[in-house]
Design a protein around this motif. Sequence first.
Motif, PDB file in Angstrom:
ATOM      1  N   MET A   1       0.832  -1.184   0.000  1.00 52.84           N
ATOM      2  CA  MET A   1       0.000   0.000   0.000  1.00 52.84           C
ATOM      3  C   MET A   1       0.871   1.238   0.000  1.00 52.84           C
ATOM      4  O   MET A   1       1.900   1.257   0.630  1.00 52.84           O
ATOM      5  CB  MET A   1      -0.847   0.027   1.257  1.00 52.84           C
ATOM      6  N   PRO A   2       0.421   2.257  -0.679  1.00 51.30           N
ATOM      7  CA  PRO A   2       1.155   3.502  -0.588  1.00 51.30           C
ATOM      8  C   PRO A   2       1.133   4.013   0.851  1.00 51.30           C
ATOM      9  O   PRO A   2       0.275   3.631   1.633  1.00 51.30           O
ATOM     10  CB  PRO A   2       0.388   4.441  -1.515  1.00 51.30           C
ATOM     11  N   ILE A   3       2.070   4.900   1.174  1.00 54.62           N
ATOM     12  CA  ILE A   3       2.174   5.420   2.533  1.00 54.62           C
ATOM     13  C   ILE A   3       0.840   5.963   3.022  1.00 54.62           C
ATOM     14  O   ILE A   3       0.490   5.768   4.173  1.00 54.62           O
ATOM     15  CB  ILE A   3       3.273   6.510   2.599  1.00 54.62           C
ATOM     16  N   ALA A  79       1.699  -5.491  -4.045  1.00 56.11           N
ATOM     17  CA  ALA A  79       0.555  -5.338  -4.957  1.00 56.11           C
ATOM     18  C   ALA A  79       0.977  -5.314  -6.424  1.00 56.11           C
ATOM     19  O   ALA A  79       0.218  -5.735  -7.292  1.00 56.11           O
ATOM     20  CB  ALA A  79      -0.227  -4.073  -4.612  1.00 56.11           C
ATOM     21  N   TYR A  80       2.163  -4.811  -6.684  1.00 53.77           N
ATOM     22  CA  TYR A  80       2.618  -4.697  -8.081  1.00 53.77           C
ATOM     23  C   TYR A  80       3.711  -5.690  -8.434  1.00 53.77           C
ATOM     24  O   TYR A  80       4.378  -5.539  -9.452  1.00 53.77           O
ATOM     25  CB  TYR A  80       3.123  -3.266  -8.340  1.00 53.77           C
ATOM     26  N   CYS A  81       3.894  -6.688  -7.615  1.00 50.51           N
ATOM     27  CA  CYS A  81       5.046  -7.573  -7.824  1.00 50.51           C
ATOM     28  C   CYS A  81       5.008  -8.325  -9.149  1.00 50.51           C
ATOM     29  O   CYS A  81       6.048  -8.636  -9.706  1.00 50.51           O
ATOM     30  CB  CYS A  81       5.199  -8.490  -6.625  1.00 50.51           C
ATOM     31  N   ILE A 114     -13.594  -6.909  -7.873  1.00 49.37           N
ATOM     32  CA  ILE A 114     -13.977  -8.014  -6.987  1.00 49.37           C
ATOM     33  C   ILE A 114     -13.477  -7.804  -5.561  1.00 49.37           C
ATOM     34  O   ILE A 114     -13.879  -8.508  -4.644  1.00 49.37           O
ATOM     35  CB  ILE A 114     -13.547  -9.408  -7.515  1.00 49.37           C
ATOM     36  N   ARG A 115     -12.591  -6.820  -5.353  1.00 48.03           N
ATOM     37  CA  ARG A 115     -12.105  -6.449  -4.017  1.00 48.03           C
ATOM     38  C   ARG A 115     -11.493  -7.642  -3.262  1.00 48.03           C
ATOM     39  O   ARG A 115     -11.848  -7.908  -2.115  1.00 48.03           O
ATOM     40  CB  ARG A 115     -13.221  -5.826  -3.158  1.00 48.03           C
ATOM     41  N   VAL A 116     -10.609  -8.352  -3.932  1.00 48.66           N
ATOM     42  CA  VAL A 116      -9.967  -9.487  -3.281  1.00 48.66           C
ATOM     43  C   VAL A 116      -8.447  -9.360  -3.380  1.00 48.66           C
ATOM     44  O   VAL A 116      -7.908  -9.077  -4.440  1.00 48.66           O
ATOM     45  CB  VAL A 116     -10.389 -10.837  -3.908  1.00 48.66           C
ATOM     46  N   GLY A 117      -7.836  -9.554  -2.265  1.00 49.48           N
ATOM     47  CA  GLY A 117      -6.390  -9.692  -2.219  1.00 49.48           C
ATOM     48  C   GLY A 117      -6.087 -10.958  -1.461  1.00 49.48           C
ATOM     49  O   GLY A 117      -6.988 -11.657  -1.002  1.00 49.48           O
TER      50      GLY A 117
HETATM   51  C1  LIG Z   1      -3.805  -1.193  -5.107  1.00 47.51           C
HETATM   52  C2  LIG Z   1      -2.872  -1.422  -4.039  1.00 47.51           C
HETATM   53  C3  LIG Z   1      -3.210  -2.183  -2.924  1.00 47.51           C
HETATM   54  C4  LIG Z   1      -4.543  -2.778  -2.606  1.00 47.51           C
HETATM   55  O1  LIG Z   1      -5.299  -3.109  -3.643  1.00 47.51           O
HETATM   56  P1  LIG Z   1      -6.794  -3.628  -3.389  1.00 47.51           P
HETATM   57  O2  LIG Z   1      -7.502  -3.180  -4.603  1.00 47.51           O
HETATM   58  O3  LIG Z   1      -7.305  -3.003  -2.132  1.00 47.51           O
HETATM   59  O4  LIG Z   1      -6.656  -5.107  -3.288  1.00 47.51           O
HETATM   60  C5  LIG Z   1      -2.262  -2.399  -1.969  1.00 47.51           C
HETATM   61  N1  LIG Z   1      -1.042  -1.890  -2.089  1.00 47.51           N
HETATM   62  C6  LIG Z   1      -0.665  -1.155  -3.139  1.00 47.51           C
HETATM   63  C7  LIG Z   1       0.742  -0.639  -3.219  1.00 47.51           C
HETATM   64  C8  LIG Z   1      -1.566  -0.880  -4.146  1.00 47.51           C
HETATM   65  O5  LIG Z   1      -1.175  -0.119  -5.178  1.00 47.51           O
END
Ligand SMILES: *Cc1c(COP(=O)(O)O)cnc(C)c1O
Length: 147
Positions: A1-3, A79-81, A114-117
């Motif tokens: 997640m961004p900061i 998230a971007y790996c 779908i809002r899934v991680g």
């Molecule tokens: C988009 C993103 C997430 C979370 O994505 P979700 O749509 O909530 O699953 C987490 N971390 C980073 C760095 C992101 O860019």
Amino acid sequence: MPIGFFRTIAQTTQADYCTAPESELTVSLSALLDAVRPQTKIVCVATPGNPTGTHIASDQLRDLRAQLQSDTLLIIDEAYCEFLSGSEPLFDLADHRNAIILRTFSKAYGLAVIRVGWGYFPLHIAAQIRKMMNPKNISAASQGAAS
Ligand SMILES: *Cc1c(COP(=O)(O)O)cnc(C)c1O
């Protein structure tokens, strides 16, 4: 997640937090370690970062984990790996150390709707997180799409 996300979550949970300065849009492990206090419970990093896109090398993350107190949780947001080539998976960190690896279907799979991680957790942490989950957490349709 961004900061900004990390900050929002810390504020929502009323946790004390601090951020470490980056150097040329890149996480500085020494600045991060300087910001860690004996009472620090969680350290969060995103790699690649959003919006910076900068990457923290696997060996640096292993070093970071090794230098944190064993009871400090390291959260690695990946998230971007999928957009990185040649990066070494870090799942073993979560197998053997106090670390969590987070991924999402939102970016590389284009499934933000779908809002899934998903996360790779040590078993003892997964059990604690399950206790906090909203029973209406993820719709059956979303679970099906993610599967
Ligand atoms: C988009 C993103 C997430 C979370 O994505 P979700 O749509 O909530 O699953 C987490 N971390 C980073 C760095 C992101 O860019």
